[in-house]
Structure formats: C-alpha cells, structure tokens
Design a protein around this motif. Structure first.
Motif, PDB file in Angstrom:
ATOM      1  N   LEU A  77      74.499  10.282  79.899  1.00 11.13           N
ATOM      2  CA  LEU A  77      75.748  10.279  79.085  1.00 11.13           C
ATOM      3  C   LEU A  77      75.336   9.394  77.895  1.00 11.13           C
ATOM      4  N   VAL A  78      74.809   8.498  78.120  1.00  6.37           N
ATOM      5  CA  VAL A  78      74.505   7.698  76.889  1.00  6.37           C
ATOM      6  C   VAL A  78      73.396   8.487  75.970  1.00  6.37           C
ATOM      7  N   ARG A  79      72.198   8.913  76.248  1.00  8.97           N
ATOM      8  CA  ARG A  79      71.353   9.628  75.459  1.00  8.97           C
ATOM      9  C   ARG A  79      72.176  10.503  74.770  1.00  8.97           C
ATOM     10  N   ASN A  80      73.014  11.226  75.479  1.00  5.69           N
ATOM     11  CA  ASN A  80      73.755  12.498  74.641  1.00  5.69           C
ATOM     12  C   ASN A  80      74.734  12.082  73.636  1.00  5.69           C
ATOM     13  N   LEU A  81      75.573  10.970  74.135  1.00  6.99           N
ATOM     14  CA  LEU A  81      76.570  10.617  73.025  1.00  6.99           C
ATOM     15  C   LEU A  81      75.753   9.888  71.967  1.00  6.99           C
ATOM     16  N   LEU A  82      74.757   9.264  71.993  1.00  7.19           N
ATOM     17  CA  LEU A  82      73.916   8.680  70.753  1.00  7.19           C
ATOM     18  C   LEU A  82      73.387   9.891  70.048  1.00  7.19           C
ATOM     19  N   ARG A  83      73.518  11.090  70.290  1.00 11.22           N
ATOM     20  CA  ARG A  83      73.033  12.030  69.367  1.00 11.22           C
ATOM     21  C   ARG A  83      73.522  11.945  68.234  1.00 11.22           C
ATOM     22  N   VAL A  84      74.886  11.734  68.132  1.00 13.29           N
ATOM     23  CA  VAL A  84      75.536  11.533  66.671  1.00 13.29           C
ATOM     24  C   VAL A  84      74.685  10.387  65.779  1.00 13.29           C
ATOM     25  N   VAL A  85      74.195   9.399  66.577  1.00 14.18           N
ATOM     26  CA  VAL A  85      73.517   8.351  65.769  1.00 14.18           C
ATOM     27  C   VAL A  85      72.161   9.064  65.284  1.00 14.18           C
ATOM     28  N   ASP A  86      71.435   9.634  66.230  1.00 12.84           N
ATOM     29  CA  ASP A  86      70.129  10.271  66.134  1.00 12.84           C
ATOM     30  C   ASP A  86      70.400  11.464  64.942  1.00 12.84           C
ATOM     31  N   PHE A  87      71.397  11.877  64.826  1.00 12.53           N
ATOM     32  CA  PHE A  87      71.800  13.085  63.785  1.00 12.53           C
ATOM     33  C   PHE A  87      71.762  12.644  62.319  1.00 12.53           C
ATOM     34  N   LEU A  88      72.110  11.042  62.297  1.00 15.12           N
ATOM     35  CA  LEU A  88      72.129  10.798  60.801  1.00 15.12           C
ATOM     36  C   LEU A  88      71.024  10.454  60.084  1.00 15.12           C
ATOM     37  N   PRO A  89      70.515  10.237  59.008  1.00 10.30           N
ATOM     38  CA  PRO A  89      71.521  10.793  57.951  1.00 10.30           C
ATOM     39  C   PRO A  89      71.678  12.225  57.832  1.00 10.30           C
ATOM     40  N   LEU A  90      70.645  12.919  58.292  1.00 12.30           N
ATOM     41  CA  LEU A  90      70.969  14.342  57.975  1.00 12.30           C
ATOM     42  C   LEU A  90      69.894  15.125  58.957  1.00 12.30           C
ATOM     43  N   LEU A  91      70.493  16.113  59.866  1.00  9.83           N
ATOM     44  CA  LEU A  91      69.656  16.756  60.778  1.00  9.83           C
ATOM     45  C   LEU A  91      68.774  16.058  61.549  1.00  9.83           C
ATOM     46  N   TYR A  92      69.237  15.137  62.369  1.00 10.87           N
ATOM     47  CA  TYR A  92      68.216  14.065  63.280  1.00 10.87           C
ATOM     48  C   TYR A  92      67.312  13.260  62.444  1.00 10.87           C
ATOM     49  N   GLY A  93      67.565  13.050  61.511  1.00  9.04           N
ATOM     50  CA  GLY A  93      66.822  12.073  60.670  1.00  9.04           C
ATOM     51  C   GLY A  93      66.125  10.886  61.241  1.00  9.04           C
ATOM     52  N   PHE A  94      67.333   9.976  61.841  1.00 10.10           N
ATOM     53  CA  PHE A  94      67.124   8.797  62.345  1.00 10.10           C
ATOM     54  C   PHE A  94      66.131   9.147  63.867  1.00 10.10           C
ATOM     55  N   GLY A  95      66.535  10.127  64.442  1.00  7.40           N
ATOM     56  CA  GLY A  95      65.977  10.579  65.585  1.00  7.40           C
ATOM     57  C   GLY A  95      64.615  10.875  65.651  1.00  7.40           C
ATOM     58  N   LEU A  96      64.194  11.752  64.413  1.00 11.80           N
ATOM     59  CA  LEU A  96      62.968  12.160  64.365  1.00 11.80           C
ATOM     60  C   LEU A  96      61.904  11.054  63.989  1.00 11.80           C
ATOM     61  N   ALA A  97      62.635   9.975  63.120  1.00  7.54           N
ATOM     62  CA  ALA A  97      61.735   8.784  62.694  1.00  7.54           C
ATOM     63  C   ALA A  97      61.501   7.975  63.887  1.00  7.54           C
ATOM     64  N   SER A  98      62.503   7.645  64.643  1.00  8.48           N
ATOM     65  CA  SER A  98      62.208   6.901  66.069  1.00  8.48           C
ATOM     66  C   SER A  98      61.359   7.680  66.933  1.00  8.48           C
ATOM     67  N   MET A  99      61.266   8.866  66.913  1.00  5.89           N
ATOM     68  CA  MET A  99      60.196   9.634  67.850  1.00  5.89           C
ATOM     69  C   MET A  99      58.886   9.554  67.371  1.00  5.89           C
ATOM     70  N   LEU A 100      58.682   9.664  65.955  1.00 11.10           N
ATOM     71  CA  LEU A 100      57.344   9.421  65.302  1.00 11.10           C
ATOM     72  C   LEU A 100      56.726   7.937  65.452  1.00 11.10           C
ATOM     73  N   LEU A 101      57.682   6.960  65.813  1.00 12.56           N
ATOM     74  CA  LEU A 101      57.412   5.761  65.584  1.00 12.56           C
ATOM     75  C   LEU A 101      56.969   5.073  66.928  1.00 12.56           C
ATOM     76  N   ASN A 102      57.238   5.754  68.073  1.00 10.00           N
ATOM     77  CA  ASN A 102      56.804   5.194  69.448  1.00 10.00           C
ATOM     78  C   ASN A 102      55.835   6.309  70.205  1.00 10.00           C
ATOM     79  N   GLN A 103      55.081   5.893  71.031  1.00 12.73           N
ATOM     80  CA  GLN A 103      54.212   6.656  71.387  1.00 12.73           C
ATOM     81  C   GLN A 103      54.523   7.975  72.685  1.00 12.73           C
ATOM     82  N   ARG A 104      56.066   7.566  73.072  1.00 12.96           N
ATOM     83  CA  ARG A 104      56.537   8.278  74.004  1.00 12.96           C
ATOM     84  C   ARG A 104      57.724   9.380  73.364  1.00 12.96           C
TER      85      ARG A 104
END
Length: 228
Positions: free
Chosen positions: A107-134
């Motif tokens: 529930l937590v990881r999916n509710l926070l998709r709205v944060v990962d989606f910002l500012p456009l098309l998962y911009g924060f989410g992609l940046a986070s993925m590229l900044l950690n090894q997992r």
C-alpha cells in the motif's frame, strides 16, 4: 566502478540468497503493460455503465479510481509480488530481504507513486532509481521493498553438469562460502569471467586446465553431491 548490482541476504536458516534488482527498463515495460490493461478495463467499465446514464458514469469513475490505486496492491499480494506486467517481464516485488511483500508495504509503495510521478512522468522515481544500487524508487525506499528479477525454475544448475570433486586442501568456512557463491552465480556470468574468477582461488586450481569446472565440482562436493 561497480557494475554488479546483485546483493546477498542470509536467511534465518543460514541460506545465502543472491538477489538481482530489476533496472528501469524492465520496470518501465511492465508498467506500460499494466497501464494498457488498466486502460482497457476502464474503457469497458465506462462503455458498459454509460447505459445507466449519469449514475453509471459516476459508478464507473469510482471503479476506475479503485482500479488505478488497488490494481497493483491486489496483484502484488495475491500473485507473489507480480502484476500481469511484472509477470510478463519475469520480475516481482518483495521486501529488501526477499521476504514476501505485506499489505502495508504494498500500500505504501503504491500510494507513493504520485510522488514518484512528479514532476513529470516518474521523474523523481527515475532519479531515485538511478541513485541507489537496488534501483528503488521513493515508494520502494519508504516501504523497504525492491523489484527483483525472478529466477526461472528451468535455469540449469551448473553443479549438476560436473562431477563432484573433493578438494585436495582443507578449506576454511569463508573459502567454502565463496566457492558456493561462485557456483550459484555461474549461470549469470560469461565463461571468460568465470575462468577469471576461478583463477583467483590460486593454488586450488593452479594445475587444472578447466578451472571453472573444477571449482564447480568442489562446490558440488561441498553440497553433498557424489558423496557415498
């Protein structure tokens, strides 16, 4: 520079699990598949319920809202961490220690998709993925989850193709663990890399013409294969 993103967790039973986090590409493809499925279901809901007039449209909006937010939660809980898209790409969601995902974490990881989606098309989410090894997006970090590659059941076990070999020297526990880990990862490495790693055992494989097969044979012996 470290290119290998795999990591190991030790279970309470003393088993070392080798985990391989999924990168942005397979996760994007899985997301697109799920997005297409949700879009199709939503379209069918609106077409069918539109016959009921405004009340039907209202019901369709509610059902579409629930579908958007609980589609991944349902599938992750009921289908071993896999939505249809993730199943197609052979990836799944689990806790960082590889234990099955729980309702609260999903529930937590999916509710926070709205944060990962910002500012456009998962911009924060992609940046986070590229900044950690997992490759964890913000929702994964908050829920302590990770998306992993699923090991196919038909993946050949390299140890089953070699004869068990009793080592000629006494191996310490760390040496035994290193050899076992080498054998477990054999199917993920190129032959040249396998030989390179096997040669790092030094005198253990010095007289051997096929160092990889020799170390795999020792690993099989360590697991009890070929013993009488």
């Amino acid at each position: 520079m470290k290119l290998d993103t795999t990591y190991t967790v030790n279970t309470p039973e003393g088993i070392a699990l080798q985990l391989s986090p999924a990168g942005p590409a397979p996760r994007l493809l899985a997301w697109l598949v799920d997005l297409l499925l949700r879009g199709l279901v939503s379209a069918l809901l609106f077409i069918g319920l539109a016959l009921l007039g405004e009340m039907g449209i209202g019901i369709a909006l509610i059902l579409t809202f629930l579908l958007e937010w609980f589609y991944p939660v349902y599938f992750e809980l009921r289908h071993q961490g896999q939505t249809p898209g993730k199943k197609m790409l052979d990836i799944y969601v689990a806790h960082a220690d590889a234990s099955p995902i729980t309702f609260s974490a999903s529930l937590v990881r999916n509710l926070l998709r709205v944060v990962d989606f910002l500012p456009l098309l998962y911009g924060f989410g992609l940046a986070s993925m590229l900044l950690n090894q997992r490759f964890q997006r913000l929702g994964d970090l908050a829920a302590n989850t990770v998306v992993l590659h699923k090991i196919r059941a038909d993946t050949p076990n390299p140890m089953s193709a070699v004869e068990a070999i009793r080592p000629e020297v006494t191996l310490t526990l760390p040496e035994q663990q290193a050899i076992m880990l080498f054998a477990q990862r054999s199917h993920t490495l190129a032959p040249a890399r396998l030989d390179e790693l096997a040669q790092m055992t030094g005198v253990l494989v010095a007289p051997q013409s096929k160092p990889t097969a020799y170390v795999q044979g020792i690993a099989r012996w360590l697991t009890g294969g070929g013993r009488t």
